[in-house]
Enzyme design. Structure first.
Site, PDB file in Angstrom:
ATOM      1  N   GLU A  43       0.841  -1.199   0.000  1.00 18.82           N
ATOM      2  CA  GLU A  43       0.000   0.000   0.000  1.00 18.82           C
ATOM      3  C   GLU A  43       0.880   1.255   0.000  1.00 18.82           C
ATOM      4  OE1 GLU A  43      -3.554   1.894   2.799  1.00 18.82           O
ATOM      5  OE2 GLU A  43      -2.125   0.484   3.668  1.00 18.82           O
ATOM      6  N   LYS A 116      -9.359   2.978  -2.348  1.00 22.23           N
ATOM      7  CA  LYS A 116      -9.644   2.410  -1.033  1.00 22.23           C
ATOM      8  C   LYS A 116     -10.988   2.889  -0.493  1.00 22.23           C
ATOM      9  CE  LYS A 116      -7.228   1.652   3.382  1.00 22.23           C
ATOM     10  NZ  LYS A 116      -5.989   1.994   4.142  1.00 22.23           N
ATOM     11  N   CYS A 150      -5.444  -2.907   2.581  1.00 21.48           N
ATOM     12  CA  CYS A 150      -5.160  -2.844   4.009  1.00 21.48           C
ATOM     13  C   CYS A 150      -6.410  -2.926   4.897  1.00 21.48           C
ATOM     14  CB  CYS A 150      -4.338  -1.582   4.309  1.00 21.48           C
ATOM     15  SG  CYS A 150      -3.413  -1.679   5.880  1.00 21.48           S
TER      16      CYS A 150
END
Length: 264
Positions: A43, A116, A150
């Site tokens: 990430e 994200k 994540c």
């Protein structure tokens, strides 16, 4: 179908995109030498969590480092994915920043973009980033593939949506802190087991602003068993994955057919 996946567990230098890109170049070349079809990086591998410098460090999609990675994919004829700091081009609109996983195909074209969805308050992402608008499920040569980043790993609904959409593989670039490594390992395995699909988690190592990151990147099969797993130092992991295991497993243990969404 069997594919070879490499996972670049790198020490991301915050605010050092030139250093980070040099590492990605080196490891992409090595992944290609190993015969990999796909190489995954962590990430925000390009900038780290220097989010307060997004206007300076971010890159508009299709420009700068995004274009350089596209050239890398084309040069080595493999797929590349890992999240990067994306900024809008500006103009009359206010600058917006996203934590974006862009999937580059072996011809350098963009197969899809995942921004994200779940922003992590403990790293103050919501103060600097815009949340993504939707999940991203890609049709790739080996089958459907879902993307997450994540903190998304803590939201099983996203991965179940991918599985019900036919995903045989999910890829998760991350910067997961060391104190919660048991969560990282448990959740990766859980997402693989409950969705009967291959899960690739690429976590960074090193330290940033007093936070240590624990690595333990892994490629897990549809039973949740690790095909390869890293420790806590920089390493390029490589594993051969038989994705035909996924439909066989789903036929053998028809979990999805036994769901009761009418009563949930």
């Amino acid at each position: 179908m069997k594919i070879t996946i490499s996972v670049g567990q790198m020490d991301v230098h915050a605010g050092g995109p030139a250093h980070n890109l040099a590492c990605v170049r080196e490891w992409t070349a090595e992944a290609a030498r190993r015969g990999s079809d796909l190489v995954v990086f962590p990430e925000l591998w390009d900038t780290g969590y220097a989010l307060d410098r997004a206007q300076e460090l971010g890159t508009p999609l299709g420009e700068g480092r995004f274009e350089q990675v596209a050239q890398l994919a084309r040069q080595h004829s493999l797929h590349i994915v890992g999240s990067m700091l994306e900024t809008t081009a500006g103009g009359s609109e206010p600058l917006r920043a996203y934590n974006s996983a862009v999937w580059f195909g072996p011809d350098g074209t963009v197969a899809g973009v995942y921004r994200k969805l779940h922003l992590f308050r403990l790293m103050r992402e919501e103060q600097h980033l815009q949340p993504g608008p939707a999940p991203t499920l890609l049709d790739l040569p080996w089958g459907r593939t879902g993307l997450a980043i994540c903190y998304d790993l803590r939201f099983p609904e996203l991965f179940r949506r991918y599985a019900l959409g036919g995903a045989v593989l999910a890829v998760v670039p991350a910067q997961w802190p060391h104190p919660r490594m048991a969560h990282w390992q448990t959740l990766l395995r859980a997402r693989a087991i409950e969705n009967q699909m291959v899960v690739v988690g690429c976590n960074r190592v090193g330290e940033e602003d007093g936070t240590r990151f624990g690595g333990r990147s892994a490629v897990l099969d549809g039973w949740g068993e690790p095909l390869v797993e890293g420790g806590e130092s920089e390493v390029l992991l490589t594993a051969e994955v038989d994705l035909s295991q996924v439909p066989r497993l789903r036929r053998k243990m028809p979990v999805f057919e036994d769901r009761r969404p009418d009563v949930y």
